[in-house]
Design a protein around this motif. Structure first.
Motif, PDB file in Angstrom:
ATOM      1  N   UNK A 118      23.590  29.083  33.361  1.00 56.19           N
ATOM      2  CA  UNK A 118      22.125  29.033  33.455  1.00 56.19           C
ATOM      3  C   UNK A 118      21.714  30.219  34.312  1.00 56.19           C
ATOM      4  N   UNK A 119      20.536  30.783  34.044  1.00 57.07           N
ATOM      5  CA  UNK A 119      20.144  32.007  34.756  1.00 57.07           C
ATOM      6  C   UNK A 119      20.202  31.869  36.273  1.00 57.07           C
ATOM      7  N   UNK A 120      19.854  30.722  36.815  1.00 62.66           N
ATOM      8  CA  UNK A 120      19.803  30.565  38.268  1.00 62.66           C
ATOM      9  C   UNK A 120      21.189  30.689  38.899  1.00 62.66           C
ATOM     10  N   UNK A 121      22.240  30.512  38.078  1.00 60.58           N
ATOM     11  CA  UNK A 121      23.588  30.693  38.620  1.00 60.58           C
ATOM     12  C   UNK A 121      24.211  31.999  38.148  1.00 60.58           C
ATOM     13  N   UNK A 122      24.034  32.312  36.866  1.00 63.14           N
ATOM     14  CA  UNK A 122      24.686  33.495  36.306  1.00 63.14           C
ATOM     15  C   UNK A 122      24.190  34.792  36.940  1.00 63.14           C
ATOM     16  N   UNK A 123      22.884  34.895  37.135  1.00 61.35           N
ATOM     17  CA  UNK A 123      22.337  36.173  37.607  1.00 61.35           C
ATOM     18  C   UNK A 123      22.741  36.470  39.060  1.00 61.35           C
ATOM     19  N   UNK A 124      22.541  35.522  39.989  1.00 63.37           N
ATOM     20  CA  UNK A 124      22.987  35.838  41.365  1.00 63.37           C
ATOM     21  C   UNK A 124      24.486  36.106  41.463  1.00 63.37           C
ATOM     22  N   UNK A 125      25.276  35.322  40.736  1.00 62.78           N
ATOM     23  CA  UNK A 125      26.735  35.502  40.814  1.00 62.78           C
ATOM     24  C   UNK A 125      27.122  36.867  40.223  1.00 62.78           C
ATOM     25  N   UNK A 126      26.498  37.239  39.092  1.00 65.75           N
ATOM     26  CA  UNK A 126      26.773  38.558  38.512  1.00 65.75           C
ATOM     27  C   UNK A 126      26.488  39.658  39.519  1.00 65.75           C
ATOM     28  N   UNK A 127      25.364  39.501  40.220  1.00 68.34           N
ATOM     29  CA  UNK A 127      24.984  40.493  41.219  1.00 68.34           C
ATOM     30  C   UNK A 127      26.026  40.603  42.321  1.00 68.34           C
ATOM     31  N   UNK A 128      26.495  39.450  42.780  1.00 65.92           N
ATOM     32  CA  UNK A 128      27.502  39.457  43.852  1.00 65.92           C
ATOM     33  C   UNK A 128      28.781  40.143  43.387  1.00 65.92           C
ATOM     34  N   UNK A 129      29.221  39.775  42.179  1.00 65.81           N
ATOM     35  CA  UNK A 129      30.471  40.344  41.674  1.00 65.81           C
ATOM     36  C   UNK A 129      30.309  41.843  41.437  1.00 65.81           C
ATOM     37  N   UNK A 130      29.236  42.206  40.721  1.00 70.98           N
ATOM     38  CA  UNK A 130      29.051  43.618  40.360  1.00 70.98           C
ATOM     39  C   UNK A 130      28.906  44.489  41.605  1.00 70.98           C
ATOM     40  N   UNK A 131      28.195  43.987  42.631  1.00 68.81           N
ATOM     41  CA  UNK A 131      27.987  44.849  43.801  1.00 68.81           C
ATOM     42  C   UNK A 131      29.295  45.023  44.581  1.00 68.81           C
ATOM     43  N   UNK A 132      30.096  43.970  44.657  1.00 68.54           N
ATOM     44  CA  UNK A 132      31.386  44.130  45.333  1.00 68.54           C
ATOM     45  C   UNK A 132      32.317  45.045  44.558  1.00 68.54           C
ATOM     46  N   UNK A 133      32.284  44.912  43.244  1.00 66.16           N
ATOM     47  CA  UNK A 133      33.080  45.777  42.388  1.00 66.16           C
ATOM     48  C   UNK A 133      32.618  47.232  42.571  1.00 66.16           C
ATOM     49  N   UNK A 134      31.313  47.406  42.647  1.00 68.41           N
ATOM     50  CA  UNK A 134      30.732  48.749  42.835  1.00 68.41           C
ATOM     51  C   UNK A 134      31.231  49.382  44.129  1.00 68.41           C
ATOM     52  N   UNK A 135      31.205  48.629  45.212  1.00 62.25           N
ATOM     53  CA  UNK A 135      31.656  49.166  46.495  1.00 62.25           C
ATOM     54  C   UNK A 135      33.142  49.514  46.434  1.00 62.25           C
ATOM     55  N   UNK A 136      33.919  48.611  45.825  1.00 61.35           N
ATOM     56  CA  UNK A 136      35.366  48.844  45.721  1.00 61.35           C
ATOM     57  C   UNK A 136      35.634  50.122  44.920  1.00 61.35           C
ATOM     58  N   UNK A 137      34.952  50.277  43.796  1.00 55.81           N
ATOM     59  CA  UNK A 137      35.187  51.439  42.938  1.00 55.81           C
ATOM     60  C   UNK A 137      34.743  52.728  43.644  1.00 55.81           C
ATOM     61  N   UNK A 138      33.638  52.640  44.364  1.00 54.86           N
ATOM     62  CA  UNK A 138      33.184  53.798  45.139  1.00 54.86           C
ATOM     63  C   UNK A 138      34.245  54.239  46.138  1.00 54.86           C
ATOM     64  N   UNK A 139      34.877  53.258  46.808  1.00 54.69           N
ATOM     65  CA  UNK A 139      35.946  53.578  47.765  1.00 54.69           C
ATOM     66  C   UNK A 139      37.143  54.191  47.050  1.00 54.69           C
ATOM     67  N   UNK A 140      37.456  53.651  45.875  1.00 52.95           N
ATOM     68  CA  UNK A 140      38.571  54.201  45.084  1.00 52.95           C
ATOM     69  C   UNK A 140      38.323  55.676  44.783  1.00 52.95           C
ATOM     70  N   UNK A 141      37.128  55.988  44.313  1.00 49.08           N
ATOM     71  CA  UNK A 141      36.803  57.371  43.954  1.00 49.08           C
ATOM     72  C   UNK A 141      36.933  58.293  45.159  1.00 49.08           C
ATOM     73  N   UNK A 142      36.389  57.820  46.278  1.00 49.68           N
ATOM     74  CA  UNK A 142      36.413  58.681  47.461  1.00 49.68           C
ATOM     75  C   UNK A 142      37.865  58.963  47.882  1.00 49.68           C
ATOM     76  N   UNK A 143      38.685  57.907  47.875  1.00 50.36           N
ATOM     77  CA  UNK A 143      40.080  58.082  48.246  1.00 50.36           C
ATOM     78  C   UNK A 143      40.807  59.016  47.275  1.00 50.36           C
ATOM     79  N   UNK A 144      40.474  58.874  46.001  1.00 52.47           N
ATOM     80  CA  UNK A 144      41.128  59.717  44.997  1.00 52.47           C
ATOM     81  C   UNK A 144      40.788  61.190  45.196  1.00 52.47           C
ATOM     82  N   UNK A 145      39.518  61.449  45.414  1.00 59.87           N
ATOM     83  CA  UNK A 145      39.110  62.840  45.633  1.00 59.87           C
ATOM     84  C   UNK A 145      39.813  63.438  46.838  1.00 59.87           C
TER      85      UNK A 145
END
Lengths: 251, 215
Positions: A118-145
């Motif tokens: 249901x939107x009230x659960x899917x949307x906030x949870x997606x946001x939490x997952x995607x933002x943590x994934x985003x931070x992790x990937x950003x760190x990966x890129x920086x370390x790689x460079x």
């Protein structure tokens, strides 16, 4: 419910912003413009999101929910790719990594019955997952460079010995994945001792029994571990190849 | 038979010409040394031959076949490039000697590795020695073994003995001569070392990106 943030209380709370402004002014940080812009953006964005979510929750349409989730994922990917500082194809790589990590984690959560579609659960949870994934990937890129720059000689020597691209870069790839995942692992270790994280705090605020609230936080810990590991692995394994050309030479 | 053929090789970065009109034929089992002032493009030439850089003009042929037609990874296993100040991998000497096996997806043959160590005067016990405990000369000896465990067709040496004492130079030189004579490895070495130059069949001089052929 014990929630008592009214417009009046918010206006009083603006005093807190003045504290930051006063510090910025006294210490000549030159950030007051940024603080003001940040505060205004936060207010406007949150008001828009508040009304948008209210509408979406009310309509409760599967497609609308999916579209919003995709927008969240795209924004996360776009922001992660900005941290790639020159890694080629960073946007599609980030998009694939965040889409997969968010998608897979959500599928497990929904099918295990941990959350409902249901939107009230899917949307906030997606946001939490995607933002943590985003931070992790950003760190990966920086370390790689950094690593491909600092350890150029070693990668070159491995290539000179006839190593394929994976073996020439495997140390860097592994280290970058570790870098991406470590904040999530660190916070998993200290959760409850140092911080009472957002999900749990929110539920406690809303009057939920803490013993029940921690179950959600445990769920969040699990899902963030999965999301950051999937995101980091996909991003790193796709990104390291971008440091080489078609002749398998180090760029 | 000609193993390596360079035809009018040139290398340019932006507006800077690093190498121009390099022509060279290297026969199988040949031992050629390259000298020249620093910055004249010697290392660039070796990197091009090693397939780590792509020339901007000319042709590079190995065993009559154009470089671009080879799989770059397999090519580099046949044309191995060793540098002046090599970086060792992992933690121990064994980690380094394991690498050539690893890239060929073969099991590590410790007997072969210890035999190789013995040829460069390093005892068996060195296999488990941490790389940080090695002297400069020992590091170079271990590093060069990475290129020799599976003898390549062509070995490119980029001032590998620079900065080493005579004893280390001798040990390296002997092992390289042995590879040349017994295993038929063709050698192309950038060096300023007289003994190496005297041991070679031919001397090539590169000055300011151009080649001068000597005896």
């Amino acid at each position: 419910m014990n929630l008592a943030v009214s417009n009046t209380t918010l206006i009083f709370a603006v005093l807190l912003v003045f504290v930051a402004l006063a510090i910025g002014y006294r210490e000549k940080l030159g950030m007051n413009k940024d603080i003001i812009i940040g505060v205004i953006r936060a207010i406007v964005q949150l008001i828009v999101v508040g009304y948008l979510l209210k509408y979406v929750f009310h309509v409760n349409n599967v497609w609308l929910t999916l579209v919003l989730m995709l927008i969240i994922i795209f924004n996360a990917a776009y922001n992660a790719s900005k941290r790639a500082a020159g890694i080629r194809h960073a946007l599609p790589i980030s998009l694939l990594a965040i889409l997969s990590s968010t998608g897979l984690t959500l599928v497990v959560l929904v099918f295990s019955g941990s959350i409902k579609f249901i939107p009230a659960q899917m949307i906030p949870i997606s946001g939490m997952i995607a933002s943590n994934s985003m931070v992790a990937i950003g760190l990966c890129y920086r370390n790689m460079n950094t690593s491909f720059r600092d350890r150029r000689q070693q990668v070159l020597e491995r290539l000179a010995l006839g190593a394929d691209l994976r073996l020439a870069s495997i140390d860097i790839v592994r280290e970058s994945i570790r870098t991406g995942m470590s904040p999530t692992i660190d916070s998993a270790k200290t959760v409850g001792i140092v911080s009472l994280p957002g999900m749990m705090s929110g539920l406690i605020f809303a009057g939920v029994d803490p013993v029940h609230a921690i179950k959600y936080q445990i769920l969040v810990t699990f899902m963030l571990l999965s999301a950051t590991s999937i995101g980091s692995v996909i991003a790193c394994y796709l990104a390291y190849r971008q440091f080489f050309n078609e002749q398998k030479q180090l760029l | 038979m000609t193993l390596l053929e360079l035809k009018d090789i040139g290398y340019q970065v932006a507006d800077v010409t690093v190498l121009q009109q390099i022509n060279l034929q290297v026969a199988e089992q040949d031992y050629i040394t390259i000298t020249g002032p620093s910055g004249s493009g010697k290392s660039t030439l070796l990197r091009i031959i090693a397939g780590l850089l792509t020339r901007t003009s000319g042709q590079l042929l190995l065993a009559g076949k154009e470089w671009a037609d080879y799989d770059p990874i397999l090519y580099r296993r046949q044309v191995s490039y060793a540098v002046q100040q090599p970086q060792l991998f992992g933690q121990t000497v064994a980690d380094n000697l394991r690498f050539p096996f690893q890239i060929r997806q073969q099991n590590f043959d410790s007997k072969q590795a210890t035999a190789a160590l013995a040829r460069v005067n390093l005892p068996v016990a060195y296999l488990d020695k941490p790389i940080n405990d090695l002297s400069g000369g020992e590091r170079q000896r271990v590093a060069i073994l990475r290129h020799l465990l599976f003898p390549p067709q062509l070995l490119l040496l980029d001032e590998i003995s620079t900065g080493l004492d005579n004893e280390n130079k001798q040990i390296l030189h002997q092992e390289i001569m042995r590879m040349n004579r017994e295993k038929g490895v063709t050698i192309l070495a950038v060096t300023h070392d007289n003994e190496e130059i005297n041991g070679a069949n031919r001397l090539v001089k590169i000055v300011a990106g151009r080649m001068e052929v000597g005896q």
